[in-house]
Scaffold this active site. Structure first.
Site, mmCIF file in Angstrom:
data_model
loop_
_atom_site.group_PDB
_atom_site.id
_atom_site.type_symbol
_atom_site.label_atom_id
_atom_site.label_comp_id
_atom_site.label_asym_id
_atom_site.label_seq_id
_atom_site.Cartn_x
_atom_site.Cartn_y
_atom_site.Cartn_z
ATOM 1 N N CYS A 223 -12.221 9.322 -5.468
ATOM 2 C CA CYS A 223 -11.753 8.198 -6.282
ATOM 3 C C CYS A 223 -11.741 6.904 -5.461
ATOM 4 C CB CYS A 223 -10.353 8.508 -6.823
ATOM 5 S SG CYS A 223 -9.648 7.157 -7.768
ATOM 6 N N CYS B 68 -8.778 4.600 -6.211
ATOM 7 C CA CYS B 68 -7.505 4.981 -5.590
ATOM 8 C C CYS B 68 -7.514 4.670 -4.096
ATOM 9 C CB CYS B 68 -7.242 6.480 -5.754
ATOM 10 S SG CYS B 68 -7.704 7.147 -7.346
ATOM 11 N N ASP B 69 -8.639 4.924 -3.440
ATOM 12 C CA ASP B 69 -8.628 4.948 -1.975
ATOM 13 C C ASP B 69 -9.473 3.881 -1.293
ATOM 14 O OD1 ASP B 69 -7.012 7.209 -2.169
ATOM 15 O OD2 ASP B 69 -8.730 8.545 -2.299
#
Ligand SMILES: Cc1cc2nc3c(=O)[nH]c(=O)nc-3n(C[C@H](O)[C@H](O)[C@H](O)COP(=O)(O)OP(=O)(O)OC[C@H]3O[C@@H](n4cnc5c(N)ncnc54)[C@H](O)[C@@H]3O)c2cc1C
Length: 319
Positions: free
Chosen positions: A133, A136-137
């Site tokens: 992701c 997200c990261d």
């Protein structure tokens, strides 16, 4: 008392099914799973969902879908279904939080999850540089070199997103041609932060507590090479989340549920919508469309159930 309809999953398919069944006054209950919003909530760049000419982030889009369904009375629980019994009616469900439910009808919108590479180092270093992701990261890789594995839409879309943070994004693809839409290919080729590594697969991921190296192999020559990176983002496809229904519903060899053209499974009252059965289109708008179709079939099924009792004649229910 049995719920009229339980929707399993909170991706575009489940959220749309919730909207339509709520507007039909069926008081639906949606069990969201552990990942609210599903796969689309993993991306920051949704440019092809109609109605948002400037684009929208996945989390925003799914939050709006939720609000719209709630406005008409849909109820949401954050819970993951761990067991279902479809052999008797009403159907029964158990969840990870220990809840038990009964439902007169079900919409299975459990979607799909990212495939893993299955190479040494991947599991150990997940969350320590290995990610599925970028939204997200990606932020953690400011000024660093990262690799994206894959050659489809998601790989390019997320690779482009990562160029906002990373100093360089290496897209490692097993072929010498991309599968992604041409608009994404053009953008990626024009982006000077993107470097393509063709005809190559990952042999293993190395790092002592955090990723620092990928070992690659050329699929034609067998030549090995090293790619020093701090992050690895894997986009090599998905598998359907249908394990829960094994032995109770029909599915193909890859686990995609078998449905008829009106999204009925072989069990009257159990419908599937989205990537749990669709292995072809794999787009948010398509999943949303399937959610709408399943909801409309639920409505007919429940209307007939009232008059006929269970099992409802599928042909009648579908008309
Ligand atoms: C990185 C990425 C970028 C993408 N970009 C785009 C894009 O720009 N445009 C586009 O149209 N599409 C895009 N897609 C594809 C799109 O996200 C999917 O087609 C769509 O999300 C499928 O929706 P779905 O509702 O079928 O399932 P999913 O989105 O997979 O949702 C499944 C839901 O089911 C839940 N669930 C699973 N098992 C259980 C269980 N046992 N109990 C309860 N809940 C459960 C999960 O938590 C999740 O909420 C992208 C996908 C990815 C991965």
């Amino acid at each position: 008392m049995a719920e009229n309809v339980i929707i399993i999953g909170s991706g575009p398919a489940g959220l749309t099914a919730a909207l339509y069944t709520a507007r039909a006054n069926l008081n639906p209950l949606l069990l969201s799973g552990n990942e609210f919003g599903g796969q689309i909530a993993l991306t920051n760049e949704v440019e092809n969902y109609p109605g948002f000419p400037e684009g929208i982030t996945g989390p925003e889009l799914t939050e709006l879908m939720k609000q719209q369904a709630e406005k008409f009375g849909a109820r949401f629980e954050t819970d993951h279904v761990s067991r279902v019994d479809l052999q008797k009616h009403p159907f029964t469900l158990e969840t990870e939080n220990g809840a038990h439910y009964e439902a007169k009808s079900l919409v299975i919108a459990t979607g799909a999850s990212p495939r893993r590479l299955g190479v040494p180092g991947e599991m150990e270093l997940t969350g320590r540089g290995v990610s599925y992701c970028a939204t997200c990261d990606g932020f953690f890789f400011r000024g660093k070199q990262v690799a994206v594995i894959g050659g489809g839409d998601s790989a390019l879309q997320e690779g482009l997103f990562l160029t906002r943070f990373a100093s360089q994004v290496h897209i490692v693809h097993r072929r010498s041609e991309l599968r992604a839409q041409s608009v994404l290919q053009e953008r990626a080729r024009e982006n000077e932060k993107i470097n393509f590594v063709w005809d190559s697969v990952v042999q293993d991921i190395r790092g002592n507590g955090a990723v620092n190296m990928l070992n690659l192999v050329n699929v034609h020559t067998g030549a090995k090479s090293e790619l020093p990176v701090s992050g690895v983002f894997v986009y090599i496809g998905h598998y359907p989340n249908t394990e829960l229904f094994k032995g109770q519903l029909d599915m193909d060899d890859e686990g995609y549920l078998t449905v008829d053209e009106r999204l009925h499974t072989k069990i009257p009252g159990v419908f599937a919508a989205g990537e749990a059965h669709d292995h072809i289109f794999k787009q948010a708008i398509v999943a949303a469309g399937f959610g709408c179709m399943a909801a409309m079939e639920v409505e007919k099924f429940l209307a007939n159930l009232e008059f006929q009792g269970y099992p409802v004649n599928i042909t009648n229910a579908a008309r």
